[in-house]
Design an enzyme around this catalytic site. Sequence first.
Site, short mmCIF file in Angstrom:
data_model
loop_
_atom_site.label_atom_id
_atom_site.label_comp_id
_atom_site.label_asym_id
_atom_site.label_seq_id
_atom_site.Cartn_x
_atom_site.Cartn_y
_atom_site.Cartn_z
N CYS A 163 -83.29 61.31 94.11
CA CYS A 163 -82.48 60.16 93.70
C CYS A 163 -81.14 60.57 93.08
O CYS A 163 -80.30 59.72 92.82
CB CYS A 163 -83.27 59.30 92.72
SG CYS A 163 -84.66 58.48 93.53
N1 COA Z 1 -100.89 46.85 90.41
C1 COA Z 1 -101.69 46.72 89.32
N2 COA Z 1 -101.97 47.73 88.49
C2 COA Z 1 -101.43 48.93 88.77
C3 COA Z 1 -100.58 49.15 89.87
C4 COA Z 1 -100.32 48.04 90.71
N3 COA Z 1 -99.52 48.15 91.79
N4 COA Z 1 -100.19 50.44 89.89
C5 COA Z 1 -100.77 51.02 88.83
N5 COA Z 1 -101.52 50.13 88.15
C6 COA Z 1 -102.35 50.37 86.95
C7 COA Z 1 -102.80 51.80 86.85
O1 COA Z 1 -103.94 52.02 87.63
C8 COA Z 1 -103.09 51.90 85.36
O2 COA Z 1 -104.36 51.33 85.10
P1 COA Z 1 -105.35 51.99 84.02
O3 COA Z 1 -104.59 51.90 82.70
O4 COA Z 1 -106.56 51.14 84.11
O5 COA Z 1 -105.54 53.41 84.46
C9 COA Z 1 -102.03 51.00 84.73
O6 COA Z 1 -101.58 50.13 85.78
C10 COA Z 1 -100.86 51.74 84.18
O7 COA Z 1 -100.38 52.70 85.15
P2 COA Z 1 -99.13 53.61 84.87
O8 COA Z 1 -98.90 54.47 86.06
O9 COA Z 1 -99.27 54.27 83.53
O10 COA Z 1 -97.98 52.47 84.81
P3 COA Z 1 -96.53 52.54 84.20
O11 COA Z 1 -96.44 51.55 83.13
O12 COA Z 1 -96.11 53.94 83.89
O13 COA Z 1 -95.65 52.00 85.42
C11 COA Z 1 -94.17 52.95 87.10
C12 COA Z 1 -95.63 52.69 86.66
C13 COA Z 1 -94.17 53.76 88.39
C14 COA Z 1 -93.51 51.60 87.34
C15 COA Z 1 -93.41 53.70 85.99
O14 COA Z 1 -94.18 54.77 85.52
C16 COA Z 1 -92.06 54.24 86.42
O15 COA Z 1 -91.18 53.52 86.87
N6 COA Z 1 -91.83 55.55 86.20
C17 COA Z 1 -90.57 56.19 86.45
C18 COA Z 1 -90.33 56.38 87.90
C19 COA Z 1 -89.03 57.09 88.14
O16 COA Z 1 -88.12 57.02 87.39
N7 COA Z 1 -88.95 57.80 89.22
C20 COA Z 1 -87.79 58.61 89.40
C21 COA Z 1 -86.88 58.14 90.37
S1 COA Z 1 -87.51 57.76 91.93
#
Ligand code: COA
Length: 372
Positions: A152
Amino acid sequence: MHRVMISGIGVAIPEASISNDELVASYNAYVEGENARRQATGEPLLAKSDADFIVHASGVKNRHVHTLDGILDPERMVPRIPARADDELSVMAEFGVAAARRALDDAGLTGADIDLVICAASHHQRPYPAIGIEIQNAIGAGGAAFDMGLGCSSAAAGLHVATNLVRAGAQRRVLVVTPEMITGHLDFRDRQTHFIFGDAATAVLVERLGDEERGGRFEVIDTRGWTQFSNNIRTNLGFLLRAGQEDPSSIPARGNLIRQVGNKVFKDVTVAGHRFIVDFLAEHGLTPHDIRRFWLHQANARMNGMILKLAFGAEVGHDRAPMVLERLGNTAAAGAIIALKENHQDMARGDWGLLCAFGAGYSIGGALLRMM
Ligand code: COA
């Protein structure tokens, strides 16, 4: 050393779009079918996706896609992009050319005025001939072209290279083209990542600046890059995959497409992004408070909010750091450039701006701009 400016920016956003509800309905239909099969075999069941989770966790409400056909079909969940003959313009080059032409129009130039094309994107359709050379050919540019990629941060890294080539006098006008067709590389059956990305193409024209002031354009004061190895965002889809198979005739895409440990990336990159911004600005005797506008990577609204809160000690809003993520999703390296294109017309002469992209690698790239 020459002064450098951004003389044109072009953006191409595909017409087709997918809302969270549409995406989740397709994913959940796939899960229902898959779970019926798993129930019979005793395999662990898949959890459903959720539109409210997506908005809360990422800020994304909608994304635009190059080709809608095939993505929402639970039986397929891959865009259907017909293969083209070698003598036709390739899909990725075509997408890049659309943005390149807009950047040229914005600058009042033609392809013939360009002496270097850099195609800087997260994914390239093929290794060679370089997509940049195909774009160079299609817009009638002279000189040379090459491809580069840094997840990115690709467009920011392209700007870093272009700025320093122009600064040193090696090139006069460099077009940094970023066609991000990320839906072609996304596993729409992966609950962790299926909602994140969208497609968009951008192009930035980096040009030598004489003694004149070009009102309404940015002078590029400096650019910077930073990387630190991490596996937390990774794709393994590469040419050696075939060689690693017992049966080389089958290349398993699933499991080798984009995957990320989102919450780890979130924490690591928030800390690194904040440090990068503060240090880069300090090198120029500036603090975040001196910067009229930040165009940050568009991966996660909460993440950008935290980076800025660390920098300012308080929340800052859309005017200081505009977001385009809500309607476009994460358009990989194109995101920060789109935020820049759409949010600079109100800036006054002398205003500072900071473009900062971050992502896989880990990688961060920044450009300190000043409105002329
Ligand atoms: N629908 C519902 N629940 C979901 C889900 C979905 N599509 N995807 C994940 N979950 C759940 C997980 O299973 C987890 O459940 P659990 O607590 O029972 O284990 C919970 O949601 C939290 O997951 P987590 O991965 O910790 O979520 P998050 O709050 O970190 O959000 C992202 C996920 C990807 C949106 C976030 O981490 C993010 O944007 N990170 C940065 C990405 C980035 O900058 N990338 C670099 C550039 S590409």
